[in-house]
Design a protein around this motif. Structure first.
Motif, PDB file in Angstrom:
ATOM      1  N   THR A 136       0.877  -1.171   0.000  1.00  0.00           N
ATOM      2  CA  THR A 136       0.000   0.000   0.000  1.00  0.00           C
ATOM      3  C   THR A 136       0.913   1.220   0.000  1.00  0.00           C
ATOM      4  O   THR A 136       2.142   1.088   0.000  1.00  0.00           O
ATOM      5  CB  THR A 136      -0.911   0.052   1.239  1.00  0.00           C
ATOM      6  OG1 THR A 136      -0.115   0.361   2.398  1.00  0.00           O
ATOM      7  CG2 THR A 136      -1.625  -1.290   1.463  1.00  0.00           C
ATOM      8  N   GLU A 137       0.315   2.405   0.017  1.00  0.00           N
ATOM      9  CA  GLU A 137       1.127   3.609   0.071  1.00  0.00           C
ATOM     10  C   GLU A 137       1.596   3.944   1.484  1.00  0.00           C
ATOM     11  O   GLU A 137       2.334   4.909   1.688  1.00  0.00           O
ATOM     12  CB  GLU A 137       0.346   4.799  -0.498  1.00  0.00           C
ATOM     13  CG  GLU A 137      -0.835   5.260   0.342  1.00  0.00           C
ATOM     14  CD  GLU A 137      -2.129   4.532   0.020  1.00  0.00           C
ATOM     15  OE1 GLU A 137      -3.201   5.146   0.187  1.00  0.00           O
ATOM     16  OE2 GLU A 137      -2.065   3.349  -0.386  1.00  0.00           O
ATOM     17  N   HIS A 201       5.100   3.579 -10.858  1.00  0.00           N
ATOM     18  CA  HIS A 201       5.438   4.505  -9.777  1.00  0.00           C
ATOM     19  C   HIS A 201       6.182   5.723 -10.317  1.00  0.00           C
ATOM     20  O   HIS A 201       5.915   6.854  -9.907  1.00  0.00           O
ATOM     21  CB  HIS A 201       6.287   3.803  -8.707  1.00  0.00           C
ATOM     22  CG  HIS A 201       5.475   3.028  -7.721  1.00  0.00           C
ATOM     23  ND1 HIS A 201       4.965   1.769  -7.984  1.00  0.00           N
ATOM     24  CD2 HIS A 201       5.055   3.343  -6.465  1.00  0.00           C
ATOM     25  CE1 HIS A 201       4.290   1.344  -6.941  1.00  0.00           C
ATOM     26  NE2 HIS A 201       4.328   2.278  -5.998  1.00  0.00           N
ATOM     27  N   ARG A 235      -2.333   8.198  -4.917  1.00  0.00           N
ATOM     28  CA  ARG A 235      -2.173   7.092  -3.961  1.00  0.00           C
ATOM     29  C   ARG A 235      -0.819   6.427  -4.164  1.00  0.00           C
ATOM     30  O   ARG A 235      -0.067   6.193  -3.211  1.00  0.00           O
ATOM     31  CB  ARG A 235      -3.296   6.068  -4.123  1.00  0.00           C
ATOM     32  CG  ARG A 235      -3.183   4.877  -3.160  1.00  0.00           C
ATOM     33  CD  ARG A 235      -4.192   3.793  -3.484  1.00  0.00           C
ATOM     34  NE  ARG A 235      -4.037   3.270  -4.830  1.00  0.00           N
ATOM     35  CZ  ARG A 235      -3.088   2.393  -5.177  1.00  0.00           C
ATOM     36  NH1 ARG A 235      -2.197   1.969  -4.285  1.00  0.00           N
ATOM     37  NH2 ARG A 235      -3.023   1.952  -6.414  1.00  0.00           N
ATOM     38  N   ILE A 236      -0.475   6.124  -5.405  1.00  0.00           N
ATOM     39  CA  ILE A 236       0.818   5.510  -5.691  1.00  0.00           C
ATOM     40  C   ILE A 236       1.952   6.461  -5.323  1.00  0.00           C
ATOM     41  O   ILE A 236       2.972   6.059  -4.739  1.00  0.00           O
ATOM     42  CB  ILE A 236       0.904   5.121  -7.182  1.00  0.00           C
ATOM     43  CG1 ILE A 236      -0.149   4.060  -7.525  1.00  0.00           C
ATOM     44  CG2 ILE A 236       2.299   4.593  -7.525  1.00  0.00           C
ATOM     45  CD1 ILE A 236      -0.245   3.753  -9.006  1.00  0.00           C
ATOM     46  N   ALA A 238       2.174   8.537  -3.057  1.00  0.00           N
ATOM     47  CA  ALA A 238       2.349   8.728  -1.615  1.00  0.00           C
ATOM     48  C   ALA A 238       3.302   7.704  -1.010  1.00  0.00           C
ATOM     49  O   ALA A 238       3.544   7.725   0.197  1.00  0.00           O
ATOM     50  CB  ALA A 238       0.989   8.642  -0.912  1.00  0.00           C
ATOM     51  N   SER A 239       3.872   6.837  -1.822  1.00  0.00           N
ATOM     52  CA  SER A 239       4.752   5.777  -1.335  1.00  0.00           C
ATOM     53  C   SER A 239       6.052   6.333  -0.752  1.00  0.00           C
ATOM     54  O   SER A 239       6.438   7.471  -1.017  1.00  0.00           O
ATOM     55  CB  SER A 239       5.064   4.804  -2.472  1.00  0.00           C
ATOM     56  OG  SER A 239       3.873   4.235  -2.999  1.00  0.00           O
TER      57      SER A 239
END
Length: 301
Positions: A136-137, A201, A235-236, A238-239
């Motif tokens: 997940t992030e 990403h 969302r991606i 925010a990793s």
């Protein structure tokens, strides 16, 4: 590999780096004590160690990787790719003969290159790299959950001459985590991950940066009126930045190759839009729809 349900797969399992992946392994192993009788978590951060203690997701907590590894039957390194070999160099000399060292990084070739000298000096330690294709992030001990690996792929890239028994035990470990397991070479692994994970990403980070560079008024509207497509990118994006910095730099060749291919395909799509070539546009969209259907049918979406 078949296991006696009364005997855990490992007596002591050590997780170094209880972030999203590491804490999820711990939580799953707490739910299923057939995996390990004793769970050890290790992290250099006092805050992380304190939080692991508060969450109660390990039987023991260590600050020193050497202390955490010396009695373990299996040590899993859940640290950024760039730190794997460094931590391995600390723990391998103190691990007991017959123990297994694993890791969960999403780049394998540079890790294997760095590990080869260490493996030569510690022939009694089996090294079985793994990459659970789940996440997940979010990051940190609070991010983990026991079902993270359900129906997700875990890719193994064991070196040649790795004992079959060690591969079988790590395979069983990930199957007990709920994952599907497949083995492949490090080169093939890195090319696959470049297109299915690393390039998406890279694109997400870049698109969010482009949006943030727009004029103030437009940027405000982007944030106010963000549609589902842009929200998915955020969302991606925010990793964890340290983790993804290491991934990009350690898989640069495969990633840049996939980026070149993507740029060429994006330009072709742009030309189709510019010239009104409806057939090319519809064909591209249909290919995307077909891939999405395949993911759903394969329980990966």
């Amino acid at each position: 590999m078949t296991t006696d349900p009364t005997v855990p797969l490992f007596d002591t399992l050590t997780i170094i780096g209880p972030g999203l992946i590491g804490s999820s392994i711990l939580r799953r192993a707490l739910d299923d004590r057939r995996i390990a009788r004793r769970l050890i978590a290790c992290d250099i951060s006092p805050e992380v160690r304190a939080r692991v203690a508060e969450l109660g997701i390990a039987d023991g907590i260590e600050a020193d990787p050497v202390a955490a590894a010396q009695d373990a039957d299996c040590v899993i390194l859940c640290v950024p790719v760039g730190a794997i070999a460094m931590v391995a160099a600390q723990v391998m000399p103190v691990m007991k003969p017959g123990a297994i060292l694993s890791e969960v990084g999403s780049v394998k070739k540079t890790v294997m290159d760095a590990m080869e000298p260490l493996l030569a000096t510690c022939p009694d330690i089996a090294f079985v790299p793994a990459h659970p294709m789940a996440g997940t992030e979010f990051s940190g001990p609070d991010a983990g959950f026991a079902t993270l690996f359900e129906d997700r792929w875990c890719l193994l890239t064991p070196p040649e001459n790795t004992p079959a028994s060690a591969i079988a035990r790590i395979t069983t470990l990930w199957e007990m985590m709920g994952a599907r397991v497949r083995s492949m070479t490090v080169e093939h692994h890195d090319r696959v991950c470049a297109i299915v994970s690393h390039l998406p990403h890279l694109l997400a980070f870049t698109i969010c940066g482009t949006a943030d560079d727009l004029a103030d008024e437009t940027r405000s509207e982007v944030l106010d009126f963000a549609a589902s497509g842009f929200r998915d990118f955020t969302r991606i994006a925010a990793s964890d930045p340290v983790m993804w910095r290491d991934i990009f730099l350690n898989n640069r060749e495969a990633l840049l190759d996939m980026l070149d291919r993507f740029v060429a395909d994006a330009q072709a799509m742009g030309n189709a839009i510019r010239t009104g070539n409806e057939d090319v546009i519809v064909s591209r969209i249909n290919r995307g729809r077909a891939i999405r259907r395949s993911l759903i049918e394969n329980r990966q979406a």
